[in-house]
Scaffold this motif. Structure first.
Motif, PDB file in Angstrom:
ATOM      1  N   SER A  68       0.705  -1.218   0.044  1.00  0.00           N
ATOM      2  CA  SER A  68      -0.274   0.312  -0.129  1.00  0.00           C
ATOM      3  C   SER A  68       0.484   1.429  -0.454  1.00  0.00           C
ATOM      4  CB  SER A  68      -0.862   0.043   1.410  1.00  0.00           C
ATOM      5  OG  SER A  68      -1.775   1.394   1.540  1.00  0.00           O
ATOM      6  N   ALA A  69       1.959   1.423   0.552  1.00  0.00           N
ATOM      7  CA  ALA A  69       2.794   2.371   0.760  1.00  0.00           C
ATOM      8  C   ALA A  69       3.560   2.458  -0.314  1.00  0.00           C
ATOM      9  CB  ALA A  69       3.807   2.428   1.655  1.00  0.00           C
ATOM     10  N   ARG A  70       3.809   1.339  -0.838  1.00  0.00           N
ATOM     11  CA  ARG A  70       4.667   1.683  -2.144  1.00  0.00           C
ATOM     12  C   ARG A  70       3.420   2.406  -3.324  1.00  0.00           C
ATOM     13  NH1 ARG A  70       6.743  -2.988  -2.887  1.00  0.00           N
ATOM     14  NH2 ARG A  70       8.836  -2.136  -2.046  1.00  0.00           N
ATOM     15  N   ASN A  71       2.743   2.368  -3.402  1.00  0.00           N
ATOM     16  CA  ASN A  71       1.511   2.293  -4.555  1.00  0.00           C
ATOM     17  C   ASN A  71       1.051   3.687  -4.490  1.00  0.00           C
ATOM     18  OD1 ASN A  71       1.018  -0.388  -5.777  1.00  0.00           O
ATOM     19  ND2 ASN A  71      -0.859  -0.418  -4.327  1.00  0.00           N
ATOM     20  N   SER A  72       0.948   4.527  -2.885  1.00  0.00           N
ATOM     21  CA  SER A  72       0.902   5.711  -2.061  1.00  0.00           C
ATOM     22  C   SER A  72       2.412   6.705  -2.873  1.00  0.00           C
ATOM     23  CB  SER A  72       0.773   5.978  -1.121  1.00  0.00           C
ATOM     24  OG  SER A  72      -0.021   4.972  -1.016  1.00  0.00           O
ATOM     25  N   LEU A  73       3.357   5.657  -2.760  1.00  0.00           N
ATOM     26  CA  LEU A  73       4.640   6.049  -2.977  1.00  0.00           C
ATOM     27  C   LEU A  73       4.603   7.029  -4.696  1.00  0.00           C
ATOM     28  CD1 LEU A  73       7.184   5.479  -0.431  1.00  0.00           C
ATOM     29  CD2 LEU A  73       6.011   8.117  -0.583  1.00  0.00           C
ATOM     30  N   ASN A 126      -4.241  18.527  -6.785  1.00  0.00           N
ATOM     31  CA  ASN A 126      -5.588  18.135  -6.099  1.00  0.00           C
ATOM     32  C   ASN A 126      -5.772  16.259  -6.872  1.00  0.00           C
ATOM     33  OD1 ASN A 126      -6.324  20.340  -4.717  1.00  0.00           O
ATOM     34  ND2 ASN A 126      -7.240  21.572  -6.456  1.00  0.00           N
ATOM     35  N   ALA A 127      -4.456  16.247  -7.544  1.00  0.00           N
ATOM     36  CA  ALA A 127      -4.599  14.580  -7.838  1.00  0.00           C
ATOM     37  C   ALA A 127      -5.485  13.345  -7.033  1.00  0.00           C
ATOM     38  CB  ALA A 127      -3.202  14.026  -7.709  1.00  0.00           C
ATOM     39  N   THR A 128      -5.725  12.671  -6.868  1.00  0.00           N
ATOM     40  CA  THR A 128      -6.245  11.631  -5.579  1.00  0.00           C
ATOM     41  C   THR A 128      -5.811  10.102  -5.664  1.00  0.00           C
ATOM     42  OG1 THR A 128      -8.197  10.756  -6.537  1.00  0.00           O
ATOM     43  CG2 THR A 128      -8.342  12.690  -5.553  1.00  0.00           C
ATOM     44  N   ASP A 129      -5.487   9.603  -4.846  1.00  0.00           N
ATOM     45  CA  ASP A 129      -4.722   7.434  -4.595  1.00  0.00           C
ATOM     46  C   ASP A 129      -6.053   7.391  -4.959  1.00  0.00           C
ATOM     47  OD1 ASP A 129      -6.402   7.487  -2.485  1.00  0.00           O
ATOM     48  OD2 ASP A 129      -5.001   8.296  -1.216  1.00  0.00           O
ATOM     49  N   GLY A 130      -5.652   5.618  -4.823  1.00  0.00           N
ATOM     50  CA  GLY A 130      -6.836   5.286  -5.764  1.00  0.00           C
ATOM     51  C   GLY A 130      -7.356   5.142  -4.506  1.00  0.00           C
ATOM     52  N   SER A 133      -8.171   9.393  -1.661  1.00  0.00           N
ATOM     53  CA  SER A 133      -7.670  10.348  -0.807  1.00  0.00           C
ATOM     54  C   SER A 133      -6.652  11.286  -1.194  1.00  0.00           C
ATOM     55  CB  SER A 133      -6.610   9.740   0.530  1.00  0.00           C
ATOM     56  OG  SER A 133      -7.533   9.133   0.625  1.00  0.00           O
ATOM     57  N   TYR A 134      -6.537  12.789  -1.175  1.00  0.00           N
ATOM     58  CA  TYR A 134      -6.406  13.671  -1.843  1.00  0.00           C
ATOM     59  C   TYR A 134      -4.647  13.475  -1.373  1.00  0.00           C
ATOM     60  CZ  TYR A 134     -10.143  15.587  -2.976  1.00  0.00           C
ATOM     61  OH  TYR A 134     -11.504  16.552  -3.599  1.00  0.00           O
ATOM     62  N   LEU A 135      -3.462  13.181  -2.593  1.00  0.00           N
ATOM     63  CA  LEU A 135      -2.255  13.095  -2.229  1.00  0.00           C
ATOM     64  C   LEU A 135      -1.303  13.928  -1.914  1.00  0.00           C
ATOM     65  CD1 LEU A 135      -1.229  11.732  -6.111  1.00  0.00           C
ATOM     66  CD2 LEU A 135      -1.165  10.082  -3.354  1.00  0.00           C
ATOM     67  N   PHE A 136      -1.933  15.164  -1.564  1.00  0.00           N
ATOM     68  CA  PHE A 136      -1.089  16.765  -0.812  1.00  0.00           C
ATOM     69  C   PHE A 136      -2.509  17.506  -0.158  1.00  0.00           C
ATOM     70  CE2 PHE A 136       0.260  16.080  -5.365  1.00  0.00           C
ATOM     71  CZ  PHE A 136       1.515  15.284  -5.181  1.00  0.00           C
ATOM     72  N   GLY A 137      -2.474  16.519   0.677  1.00  0.00           N
ATOM     73  CA  GLY A 137      -3.945  17.215   1.375  1.00  0.00           C
ATOM     74  C   GLY A 137      -4.007  17.616   2.877  1.00  0.00           C
ATOM     75  N   GLY A 138      -2.357  16.406   2.901  1.00  0.00           N
ATOM     76  CA  GLY A 138      -2.335  16.308   4.440  1.00  0.00           C
ATOM     77  C   GLY A 138      -3.061  15.190   5.023  1.00  0.00           C
ATOM     78  N   SER A 139      -3.696  14.924   6.375  1.00  0.00           N
ATOM     79  CA  SER A 139      -4.428  14.606   6.399  1.00  0.00           C
ATOM     80  C   SER A 139      -6.189  15.059   6.737  1.00  0.00           C
ATOM     81  CB  SER A 139      -4.157  14.578   8.353  1.00  0.00           C
ATOM     82  OG  SER A 139      -4.426  16.241   8.403  1.00  0.00           O
TER      83      SER A 139
END
Length: 414
Positions: A68-73, A126-130, A133-139
């Motif tokens: 999961s971490a590898r997919n996000s990164l 404003n891109a999102t992951d799978g 969740s927004y990639l660059f929105g913090g929490s």
């Protein structure tokens, strides 16, 4: 001692059952491939095997977490690659726009291309992951982290925290980076950025090139800010602002177009050309790029360049100077923003490499756990087959003995 017939039968049946049970247990071991089929077979090995199995399951969970971490990164790295390409394209267009022979229509055409890059970068920010969740929105996931207001300015409404994920028992890794650290920051010690202030109605047309670093070890380098104020059309003075807000004004110096001006006791130099309008308040500010007075917002840098390119020049030297100065400032700011994006991207790459290393370590650990569990409960087939043959012979002997005993009777002798 007299042995009754009942006793002989009971002992023979007990022996037969014991041999049958031992034979069956060995058969179960061979069929299952395990030496410890039931905990009662070896309580100590069974309890140790449970602990090893738990450790193996936890390690497998960390493996899934790393996936999961590898997919996000990987998604973040892909977006940052697109952003860096967009900034590089914007810099190329600004170099083209800096050509003084361009007409107003040519500059407006470049501005249109920059607007396309601006929109693309806003979409990437404003891109999102799978998982949505927004990639660059913090929490924060309730809204896009970057919002554009009515005037076209982009504001960051996310937070500065980074989502983290535990990838191993002793490592909790950030799997995202906040948008303000990427799009509204520059590397520490990024240098200085100059901006020009001019009265639109004035006659000044001063342009600058630089600033250039001369001596980064000079006192106050990277901390002090400078402002070149024109006392008259042929004189200037430098106002130095310390980090605590205190100011000091230098002596009045003679201004000559095309000559370099040293700042901060030889720390920096900047070259000015053109004629200033002292009455109109013409000035040049030189601020640390990573300071509070410096613009660190890549969207603001692009917007200022777009706005100045859209404005008609109509052969006005003052407006032409505005175009040149704004482009020079935007170019320096985009350089710093690109360096920052590449720095973050390098950090993402380092984390992806770390995941590979942890995967290798985890793979070796799982092999060790599996080997330990195998040593505890798995079957040695060579030994088991020999035991199986031995138990088979014992069972056959018990059966033959029982058959012989039950055929013995004194009545046979009458």
């Amino acid at each position: 001692m007299r042995i009754s017939t009942v006793t002989m039968f009971e002992q023979s049946v007990t022996s037969l059952n014991r041999q049958q049970g031992d034979f069956t247990n060995v058969g179960q071991q061979i069929a299952s491939g395990r030496r410890v089929v039931n905990p009662s077979d070896d309580p100590q090995a069974a309890s140790q095997a449970v602990g090893v199995s738990q450790s193996l399951s936890i390690t497998e969970q960390y493996t899934d977490s790393r996936v999961s971490a590898r997919n996000s990164l990987s998604q973040e790295e892909s977006v940052l690659n697109s952003v860096s390409q967009a900034i590089s394209s914007a810099k190329t267009l600004l170099v083209q726009a800096a050509n003084g022979t361009l007409s107003d229509a040519d500059r407006q055409s470049v501005a249109s291309e920059l607007e396309g890059i601006y929109s693309t970068m806003l979409g990437q920010a404003n891109a999102t992951d799978g998982n949505g969740s927004y990639l660059f929105g913090g929490s924060r996931d309730d809204a896009p982290p970057f919002a554009q207001n009515a005037s076209g300015d982009v504001n960051y409404i996310g937070d500065s925290s980074n989502r983290e994920q535990r990838i191993d028992s002793s490592r909790q890794m950030p799997v995202s980076d906040s948008g303000d650290a990427i799009f509204q920051s520059v590397p520490s010690g990024a240098g200085y950025v100059a901006t020009a202030a001019r009265d639109v109605a004035g006659d000044g047309n001063v342009t600058f090139s630089g600033p250039s670093r001369l001596d980064s070890s000079a006192p106050g380098y990277g901390e002090n800010a400078y402002r070149i104020e024109f006392v008259s059309d042929s004189e200037y003075q430098v106002v130095t602002t310390a980090p605590d807000g205190s100011t000091s004004t230098g002596s009045v110096e003679s201004y000559t177009s095309g000559e370099s001006i040293e700042l901060g006791g030889g720390a920096l130099s900047i070259t000015l050309e053109g004629t200033p309008d002292a009455a109109g308040g013409d000035s040049i500010e030189i601020n640390p790029a990573d300071g509070s007075a410096g613009n660190q917002d890549v969207f603001a840098s692009l917007k200022s360049a777009i706005d100045v390119l859209k404005a008609p020049v109509d052969g006005d030297p003052g407006r032409q100077a505005d175009v040149e100065n704004t482009i020079a400032t935007s170019m320096r700011e985009l350089d710093n923003s690109l360096d920052n994006v590449l720095t973050v991207r390098a950090s993402v790459g380092a984390r992806l490499n770390e995941l590979d290393v942890v995967d290798q370590v985890s793979s070796n650990r799982m092999l060790s756990y599996e080997q330990t569990r195998s040593d505890l409960v798995d079957l040695d087939y060579v030994e088991a087959i020999s035991e199986y043959s031995l138990r088979q012979v014992g069972l056959q002997a018990a059966q033959k003995s029982f058959a012989d005993i039950q055929g013995m009777s004194l009545f046979d002798q009458i």
